[in-house]
Motif scaffolding. Structure first.
Motif, mmCIF file in Angstrom:
data_model
loop_
_atom_site.group_PDB
_atom_site.id
_atom_site.type_symbol
_atom_site.label_atom_id
_atom_site.label_comp_id
_atom_site.label_asym_id
_atom_site.label_seq_id
_atom_site.Cartn_x
_atom_site.Cartn_y
_atom_site.Cartn_z
ATOM 1 N N ASN A 37 0.844 -1.192 0.000
ATOM 2 C CA ASN A 37 0.000 0.000 0.000
ATOM 3 C C ASN A 37 0.880 1.242 0.000
ATOM 4 N N PHE A 38 0.653 2.101 -0.980
ATOM 5 C CA PHE A 38 1.449 3.323 -1.116
ATOM 6 C C PHE A 38 0.516 4.522 -1.112
ATOM 7 N N ALA A 39 0.885 5.561 -0.373
ATOM 8 C CA ALA A 39 0.062 6.769 -0.318
ATOM 9 C C ALA A 39 0.948 7.998 -0.230
ATOM 10 N N ILE A 40 0.501 9.055 -0.878
ATOM 11 C CA ILE A 40 1.181 10.338 -0.774
ATOM 12 C C ILE A 40 0.121 11.395 -0.492
ATOM 13 N N ASP A 41 0.380 12.263 0.468
ATOM 14 C CA ASP A 41 -0.595 13.263 0.896
ATOM 15 C C ASP A 41 0.049 14.645 0.929
ATOM 16 N N TYR A 42 -0.794 15.641 0.669
ATOM 17 C CA TYR A 42 -0.342 17.041 0.699
ATOM 18 C C TYR A 42 -1.424 17.887 1.357
ATOM 19 N N SER A 43 -0.999 18.886 2.123
ATOM 20 C CA SER A 43 -1.960 19.820 2.708
ATOM 21 C C SER A 43 -1.421 21.241 2.633
ATOM 22 N N TYR A 44 -2.375 22.169 2.643
ATOM 23 C CA TYR A 44 -2.056 23.598 2.547
ATOM 24 C C TYR A 44 -2.843 24.340 3.626
ATOM 25 N N THR A 45 -2.138 25.192 4.363
ATOM 26 C CA THR A 45 -2.773 25.983 5.417
ATOM 27 C C THR A 45 -2.410 27.448 5.251
ATOM 28 N N PRO A 46 -3.380 28.293 4.882
ATOM 29 C CA PRO A 46 -3.112 29.737 4.886
ATOM 30 C C PRO A 46 -3.056 30.235 6.324
ATOM 31 N N PHE A 47 -2.027 31.027 6.627
ATOM 32 C CA PHE A 47 -1.784 31.392 8.016
ATOM 33 C C PHE A 47 -1.844 32.893 8.243
ATOM 34 N N GLY A 48 -2.763 33.573 7.553
ATOM 35 C CA GLY A 48 -2.958 34.995 7.804
ATOM 36 C C GLY A 48 -1.720 35.818 7.533
ATOM 37 N N ILE A 49 -1.283 36.569 8.536
ATOM 38 C CA ILE A 49 -0.130 37.455 8.357
ATOM 39 C C ILE A 49 1.185 36.678 8.319
ATOM 40 N N PHE A 50 1.157 35.379 8.646
ATOM 41 C CA PHE A 50 2.367 34.560 8.617
ATOM 42 C C PHE A 50 2.498 33.856 7.266
ATOM 43 N N ASP A 51 3.553 33.063 7.130
ATOM 44 C CA ASP A 51 3.763 32.310 5.901
ATOM 45 C C ASP A 51 2.718 31.205 5.775
ATOM 46 N N ASN A 52 2.352 30.873 4.538
ATOM 47 C CA ASN A 52 1.505 29.712 4.307
ATOM 48 C C ASN A 52 2.276 28.442 4.630
ATOM 49 N N VAL A 53 1.579 27.446 5.138
ATOM 50 C CA VAL A 53 2.228 26.212 5.587
ATOM 51 C C VAL A 53 1.923 25.081 4.607
ATOM 52 N N HIS A 54 2.971 24.360 4.202
ATOM 53 C CA HIS A 54 2.840 23.241 3.282
ATOM 54 C C HIS A 54 3.363 21.967 3.953
ATOM 55 N N ARG A 55 2.634 20.877 3.756
ATOM 56 C CA ARG A 55 3.043 19.586 4.328
ATOM 57 C C ARG A 55 2.966 18.519 3.244
ATOM 58 N N VAL A 56 3.934 17.606 3.261
ATOM 59 C CA VAL A 56 3.954 16.473 2.336
ATOM 60 C C VAL A 56 4.385 15.233 3.107
ATOM 61 N N SER A 57 3.748 14.096 2.830
ATOM 62 C CA SER A 57 4.160 12.850 3.490
ATOM 63 C C SER A 57 3.954 11.674 2.552
#
Length: 336
Positions: free
Chosen positions: A311-331
């Motif tokens: 079983n293989f999986a790849i996931d990505y998420s995006y979080t806008p963080f207002g006045i801070f930097d946007n957050v990116h996650r990959v696993s």
């Protein structure tokens, strides 16, 4: 047996609530080692961390360790990276082993490491600038954990983690000896923390109930100040809403998950996450948390496939963080 399980569930909830309510209110916004509160798994982050009843692989150790008991494979690995605000980078990895098809439970290991980057170091000096440069220093943080989970019945699972947590502010020059040599000292703090969780299948369709307590530890003293870890108590519900329709469940899935969180260091929050999956392969996710100052909406996508029993999986998420930097996650997740 049902009465015993129900009693255990109620007891865990009561003990947890009493423990959380016993914390002093003056500790709001005063916990330390806040890197333990950052969500690292992209699927979880896309669902706004409404994960108390959702995970069923090794990444469960980062949210509700009892979820590992639901693992239906022999071995599971997950690793990923998070580009956090202020150029802070996280890496995490988890691994779980299902012993004799769950007969003796599931054991797991987890690792979280933080790179804060380099900072310029200075010390006070009697010159025009009032200081002199002494090079750079590099703060770091790490949490290394061991987890165990077991299904006590077809409906009820429990689990826990023990983690060694360490945070270092780097090595700094604190004084100069009579010979003019610099005297250095590493500023660090370390402690053992504990996580506990349970998962209960209600028996109504796919409706699940769960609870978890994370980051329980003794008080830590750093130089002259003492602080506590970001203890958090959560309860949650989740269900595949397709179960309420006549739609083919092999083609479509629509997971709805809701968590209520009672953190030690900020007011209570509600998180709602939704995940639509087509052919058990492609997923679109979204989540919302309230109340928050900056982080509210989250989104993500996922791809899963089974090849030759792996079983293989790849996931990505995006979080806008207002006045801070946007957050990116990959696993990436691998299980067989």
């Amino acid at each position: 047996m049902k009465k015993i399980i129900l009693l255990m569930v109620v007891s865990l909830i009561i003990i947890s609530v009493l423990n959380v309510n016993a914390q002093e209110r003056k500790k709001l916004a005063q916990t330390g080692m806040k890197f333990l509160s950052v969500s690292l798994d992209p699927r979880a982050a896309a669902l706004s961390d409404a994960m108390t009843t959702v995970q069923n692989n090794s990444a469960s150790m980062l949210y509700n360790p009892s979820g590992m008991a639901e693992m239906d494979r022999l071995v599971d690995y997950s690793f990923g990276t998070t580009r956090w605000i202020a150029d802070i980078n996280y890496i995490h990895g988890t691994a779980a082993l299902n012993l004799f098809d769950g007969q003796y439970g599931v054991i797991g290991l987890s690792l979280v490491a933080v790179d804060y980057g380099e900072f310029n170091g200075t010390i006070v000096a009697n010159n025009d600038d009032g200081y002199i440069d002494v090079g750079t220093y590099k703060p770091t943080a790490v949490a290394l954990g061991f987890g165990y989970a077991k299904a006590l019945s077809e409906k009820f699972s429990v689990g826990g983690n023990i983690r060694f947590v360490r945070q270092s502010m780097g090595t700094a020059i604190v004084s100069v000896d009579p010979s003019g040599n610099a005297v250095t000292k590493e500023h660090k703090a370390e402690v053992l923390s504990f996580d506990f969780g349970m998962l209960y299948h209600t028996g109504f369709k796919s409706l699940d109930f769960g609870m978890t307590i994370r980051n329980f530890s003794k008080e830590i003293k750093y130089i002259d100040e003492s602080f506590q870890l970001p203890l958090t108590f959560k309860i949650g519900l989740s269900m595949n809403l397709i179960d309420l329709t006549e739609i083919d469940k092999g083609m479509h899935s629509f997971l709805l998950s809701v968590d209520a969180a009672h953190p030690r260091d900020y007011p209570e929050q509600i998180s709602v996450g939704a995940e639509y999956t087509f052919l058990n392969t492609f997923s679109i996710r979204g989540g919302y948390t309230f109340p928050t100052d900056e982080q509210e909406f989250n989104a993500g996508v996922g791809f899963r496939q089974e090849l030759s029993g792996v079983n293989f999986a790849i996931d990505y998420s995006y979080t806008p963080f207002g006045i801070f930097d946007n957050v990116h996650r990959v696993s990436v997740n691998i299980g067989y």
